[in-house]
Design a protein around this motif. Structure first.
Motif, PDB file in Angstrom:
ATOM      1  N   THR A  25      -5.608  -5.924  -4.025  1.00 15.50           N
ATOM      2  CA  THR A  25      -4.376  -5.522  -4.690  1.00 15.50           C
ATOM      3  C   THR A  25      -3.203  -6.353  -4.181  1.00 15.50           C
TER       4      THR A  25
ATOM      5  N   ASP B  87       4.624   3.998   1.293  1.00 11.22           N
ATOM      6  CA  ASP B  87       4.762   2.876   0.365  1.00 11.22           C
ATOM      7  C   ASP B  87       5.677   1.805   0.972  1.00 11.22           C
TER       8      ASP B  87
ATOM      9  N   ARG C 230       7.110  -0.529  -0.264  1.00  5.28           N
ATOM     10  CA  ARG C 230       8.255  -0.846  -1.133  1.00  5.28           C
ATOM     11  C   ARG C 230       9.398   0.140  -0.939  1.00  5.28           C
TER      12      ARG C 230
HETATM   13  P1  ADP Z   1      -3.194  -2.472  -8.600  1.00  6.39           P
HETATM   14  O1  ADP Z   1      -2.518  -3.009  -9.806  1.00  6.39           O
HETATM   15  O2  ADP Z   1      -3.796  -3.538  -7.742  1.00  6.39           O
HETATM   16  O3  ADP Z   1      -4.158  -1.359  -8.902  1.00  6.39           O
HETATM   17  P2  ADP Z   1      -1.183  -0.544  -7.825  1.00  6.39           P
HETATM   18  O4  ADP Z   1       0.197  -0.917  -8.237  1.00  6.39           O
HETATM   19  O5  ADP Z   1      -1.903   0.466  -8.635  1.00  6.39           O
HETATM   20  O6  ADP Z   1      -2.039  -1.883  -7.680  1.00  6.39           O
HETATM   21  O7  ADP Z   1      -1.172  -0.037  -6.303  1.00  6.39           O
HETATM   22  C1  ADP Z   1      -0.613  -0.836  -5.285  1.00  6.39           C
HETATM   23  C2  ADP Z   1       0.788  -0.332  -4.945  1.00  6.39           C
HETATM   24  O8  ADP Z   1       0.702   0.954  -4.336  1.00  6.39           O
HETATM   25  C3  ADP Z   1       1.519  -1.146  -3.921  1.00  6.39           C
HETATM   26  O9  ADP Z   1       2.180  -2.234  -4.510  1.00  6.39           O
HETATM   27  C4  ADP Z   1       2.472  -0.143  -3.281  1.00  6.39           C
HETATM   28  O10 ADP Z   1       3.792  -0.260  -3.770  1.00  6.39           O
HETATM   29  C5  ADP Z   1       1.932   1.199  -3.710  1.00  6.39           C
HETATM   30  N1  ADP Z   1       1.735   2.132  -2.600  1.00  6.39           N
HETATM   31  C6  ADP Z   1       2.141   3.420  -2.582  1.00  6.39           C
HETATM   32  N2  ADP Z   1       1.858   3.998  -1.428  1.00  6.39           N
HETATM   33  C7  ADP Z   1       1.234   3.077  -0.665  1.00  6.39           C
HETATM   34  C8  ADP Z   1       0.701   3.093   0.672  1.00  6.39           C
HETATM   35  N3  ADP Z   1       0.729   4.191   1.423  1.00  6.39           N
HETATM   36  N4  ADP Z   1       0.131   1.954   1.138  1.00  6.39           N
HETATM   37  C9  ADP Z   1       0.072   0.846   0.361  1.00  6.39           C
HETATM   38  N5  ADP Z   1       0.585   0.776  -0.887  1.00  6.39           N
HETATM   39  C10 ADP Z   1       1.154   1.869  -1.411  1.00  6.39           C
END
Ligand code: ADP
Ligand code: ASP
Ligand code: MG
Length: 418
Positions: A174, A183, A185
């Motif tokens: 990802t 998160d 972000r």
């Molecule tokens: P993909 O398109 O690869 O499925 P997603 O957007 O669905 O990716 O998921 C990745 C996103 O999840 C990251 O960019 C991040 O902003 C978010 N996220 C939320 N909580 C977390 C966390 N605890 N650890 C990592 N990422 C997180």
């Protein structure tokens, strides 16, 4: 032949260069001697665009046609990934859900896996193909029509294939390099966790951490899939990313290990409801029948005199996913019109967010709630609703304070330090 499942999310296949980058990672595993099942998402933004087109065309859409349209993004990336691999000299073939077939329930837009027969893919591997590229997020319903698994469902496709094909590991590539304490972000101080327990990941996912779809964690836990989250933009080895594993594989654990946040919440209050036995059942049964997922509930007993019966009325407050507000309102209004419930007013608040702390250590430690509420109070953040379970505490707050609350809780529980 050992087999790996590698899943690439939307940003990892956002354009042809990124597909090539992902394909190189697949090629590396093939060179190491693995057969690979690659699960792909739609290019980033594509599914949102498709959902938008459906809603513009037909606001009360037929769920079968919704699935026909929104599943299509994955078909494009599956074909492009197979072509890219072929160009690199890797024998690869793409598969749409119905071709495998990925059999699911009939619940359009929220389908669940029934079975994934191995025969078709196994035959292709036996013929010398090294990679099967499968379109994520989609399946085949019992009525012979295309289904989808709910947003973020490609993660679940990946884990289901890892279970069905006894994969050595399921790697979720990802745009972040692992699962963080929150998160990254939202909180720049978020720390990457080398490992996280299934139970904690399950709670974090269901409370809004969209890095993994909740159902994928459930399946990995049930079928003992070795599940890993890692970056598609960095070089990786066996130790990269975050491993989701049994709690006894983790040596060090804090009381709270993560903070999750969700904007997609709404709060509904039924004002002045008669306070009598059976009232909760008569409110929540029609909501359940309408398919509304009620999450948090508070009932405030009113001590004020009301028609000379002190304590005879109550306000009932509950939270629902923001996209189910209209359905919930309709269910309540119909129940009221039919005389099954009575209330003075229905108040909807869509400017809320849910913030939660999660940790298996809460099973044996007290004082987590007090620390959480103090941290929020210190920032002057008012708590509207509280819900707890064995390993989590959630609060509903004004949405404008969501980021601040996440950062304050991250600090209060010392999550920055390992
Ligand atoms: P993909 O398109 O690869 O499925 P997603 O957007 O669905 O990716 O998921 C990745 C996103 O999840 C990251 O960019 C991040 O902003 C978010 N996220 C939320 N909580 C977390 C966390 N605890 N650890 C990592 N990422 C997180
Ligand atoms: N493309 C789908 C979505 O955006 C599935 C996924 O990415 O996992 O929800
Ligand atoms: Mg995702």
């Amino acid at each position: 032949m050992p087999l790996l499942v590698m899943k690439f999310g939307g940003t990892s296949v956002a354009d042809l260069d990124r597909i090539r980058n992902a394909a190189r990672k697949v090629q590396r595993e093939v060179d190491r001697g693995y057969d690979v099942i690659v699960i792909v998402s739609a290019m980033s933004g594509k599914t949102n665009e498709l959902v938008g087109w459906v809603e513009q065309t037909s606001p009360l859409f037929d769920a079968r046609e919704y699935d026909a349209v929104v599943s299509s993004g994955e078909n494009v990336t599956a074909g492009l990934m197979a072509l890219t691999l072929q160009e690199m000299g890797v024998p690869a073939r793409s598969w749409q859900g119905w071709q495998v077939p990925i059999n699911t329930t009939a619940a359009h837009s929220a389908a669940r896996f029934e079975s994934i027969p191995r025969a078709n893919l196994d035959q292709k591997f036996a013929e010398g193909f090294k990679v099967a590229v499968v379109a994520g997020f989609q399946g085949l319903g019992p009525d012979g029509r295309i289904t989808t698994l709910g947003r973020g469902g490609s993660d679940t496709t990946a884990v289901a294939f890892a279970a069905a094909f006894a994969a050595e590991r399921c790697d979720i590539y990802t745009d972040v390099d692992g699962v963080y304490t929150t998160d990254p972000r939202i909180a720049s101080k978020a720390r990457k966790l080398p490992k996280i327990a299934f139970e904690e990941m399950l709670e974090l996912a269901s409370l809004g951490a969209k890095v993994l779809q909740t159902r994928s964690v459930e399946l990995a836990m049930r079928y003992k899939v070795r599940l890993r989250v890692l970056s598609s933009f960095e070089d990786s080895d066996e130790n990269s990313g975050t491993l989701i594993c049994d709690e006894d594989e983790i040596m060090e654990s804090k009381v709270v290990n993560g903070v999750a946040a969700s904007r997609e919440e709404a709060k509904i209050t039924l004002v002045t409801v008669a306070d009598r036995p059976g009232i909760s059942a008569s409110i929540f049964a029609p909501l359940a029948d309408a398919g509304v997922n009620v999450d948090m509930i508070v009932q405030n007993i009113s001590e004020k005199d009301y028609e000379d019966h002190p304590g005879s009325v109550t306000d009932m407050t509950f939270s629902v996913p923001i996209n189910q507000v209209e359905r919930a309102k309709k269910a309540m209004e119909e129940a009221k019109a039919a005389g099954r419930i009575a209330y003075d007013e229905l108040v909807v608040d869509t400017d809320v967010a849910k913030v939660s702390v999660v940790g298996i250590g809460m099973r044996s430690h007290t004082g987590v709630a007090a620390r959480m509420f103090k941290a929020l109070a210190d920032e002057n953040i008012n708590i509207k609703v509280i819900a707890t379970s064995e390993i989590k505490i959630s609060v509903l707050i004004d949405r404008k304070y969501m980021e601040l609350a996440v950062q304050a809780l991250h600090d209060a529980f010392g999550l920055e330090a390992a």
